[in-house]
Design an enzyme around this catalytic site. Structure first.
Site, PDB file in Angstrom:
ATOM      1  N   ASP A  17       0.868  -1.174   0.000  1.00 44.29           N
ATOM      2  CA  ASP A  17       0.000   0.000   0.000  1.00 44.29           C
ATOM      3  C   ASP A  17       0.911   1.231   0.000  1.00 44.29           C
ATOM      4  OD1 ASP A  17      -2.361   1.653   0.524  1.00 44.29           O
ATOM      5  OD2 ASP A  17      -1.518   1.849   2.547  1.00 44.29           O
ATOM      6  N   ASP A  19      -0.156   5.042   0.991  1.00 49.18           N
ATOM      7  CA  ASP A  19      -0.337   6.062   2.035  1.00 49.18           C
ATOM      8  C   ASP A  19      -0.502   5.441   3.416  1.00 49.18           C
ATOM      9  OD1 ASP A  19      -0.427   8.303   0.145  1.00 49.18           O
ATOM     10  OD2 ASP A  19      -2.264   7.326  -0.528  1.00 49.18           O
ATOM     11  N   ASP A  28      -2.186  19.456   7.203  1.00 44.31           N
ATOM     12  CA  ASP A  28      -2.294  20.908   7.034  1.00 44.31           C
ATOM     13  C   ASP A  28      -2.288  21.532   8.417  1.00 44.31           C
ATOM     14  OD1 ASP A  28      -4.060  23.095   4.854  1.00 44.31           O
ATOM     15  OD2 ASP A  28      -3.363  23.567   6.877  1.00 44.31           O
ATOM     16  N   ASN A  68      -5.098   2.972  -3.767  1.00 48.13           N
ATOM     17  CA  ASN A  68      -6.321   3.703  -4.116  1.00 48.13           C
ATOM     18  C   ASN A  68      -5.994   5.189  -4.126  1.00 48.13           C
ATOM     19  OD1 ASN A  68      -7.761   1.307  -3.967  1.00 48.13           O
ATOM     20  ND2 ASN A  68      -8.841   1.815  -2.070  1.00 48.13           N
ATOM     21  N   HIS A 108     -10.473   5.468  -9.287  1.00 46.67           N
ATOM     22  CA  HIS A 108     -11.930   5.583  -9.265  1.00 46.67           C
ATOM     23  C   HIS A 108     -12.458   5.911  -7.870  1.00 46.67           C
ATOM     24  CE1 HIS A 108     -10.800   2.428 -12.342  1.00 46.67           C
ATOM     25  NE2 HIS A 108     -11.315   3.401 -13.082  1.00 46.67           N
TER      26      HIS A 108
END
Ligand SMILES: [Mg+2]
Ligand SMILES: [Zn+2]
Length: 212
Positions: A17, A19, A28, A68, A108
């Protein structure tokens, strides 16, 4: 590693994977919100990733990435931003002598956003926890499913591994539960759970290494 009538070309693999597994999420500081990296200068490897990947390569595993990336479908950033970030990630790993045989990304999202790329909105067979990305990698790289693992940090990674017929290792540390909402709930059913990438790699090598 030929056993029985298994084709001798089948290779042991690690499907990674992105992230929360290889690289960190981006915080942020102003708003306190988390997002995934979408610019080359946001690529930050998590602790233990480089040494862990080097150990896996030394043990003979073929490395691949399955991620993803619904940002473009949600109108958050462009498809080109995803591609540039992936190029930077692969280049940076290459500088550490780590070669990724293939990267598959699902762009997607089932519902997306009105500002997103309409072509990417809707159901697909590749968004984890569906197994499409993993099955593509297993086929294209001629991986041996019995010697292949999905290594990720979320429920979707574990479920995709099960659906693809490979084992799973979950990186899950309680002190990073800021990520829990991104992880799809509590862990369930992985073959290995570890707090850090390199710990997960050590466990995989214990369980599989002697057979590679
Ligand atoms: Mg993740
Ligand atoms: Zn998809």
């Amino acid at each position: 590693m030929t056993r029985g009538n298994e084709p001798s070309t089948a290779r042991p693999g690690i499907i990674l994977d992105r992230d929360g597994t290889l690289i960190d999420v981006v915080r942020d500081e102003e708003t306190g919100t988390l997002s995934v990296a979408f610019h080359p200068n946001q690529v930050r490897f998590l602790p233990g990733v480089i040494t862990g990947l080097q150990s896996l390569m030394a043990a003979g595993f073929t490395l691949a990435i399955a991620t993803n990336q619904p940002g473009p479908a949600k109108g958050q950033f462009s498809r080109r931003a995803v591609e540039r970030t992936h190029r930077a990630l692969l280049d940076s790993l290459g500088e550490h002598g780590i070669s990724i045989a293939a990267l598959e990304a699902c762009l997607h999202h089932p519902t997306g956003d009105p500002t997103g790329d309409a072509a990417l909105i809707g159901d697909c067979d590749c968004r984890k926890p569906k197994p499409g990305l993993l099955l593509r990698l297993i086929e294209n790289l001629a991986l041996d499913p019995r010697a292949t693992w999905m290594l990720g940090d979320s429920r979707a990674d574990v479920d995709a591994a099960r659906a693809a017929g490979v084992r799973s290792a979950l990186i899950f540390s309680r002190d990073r539960c800021e990520l829990c909402p991104l992880r799809g709930g509590p862990p369930g059913g992985p073959d290995v759970v570890a707090a850090r990438f390199d710990d997960a790699v050590s466990r995989i090598l214990e369980l599989q290494g002697s057979r590679v």
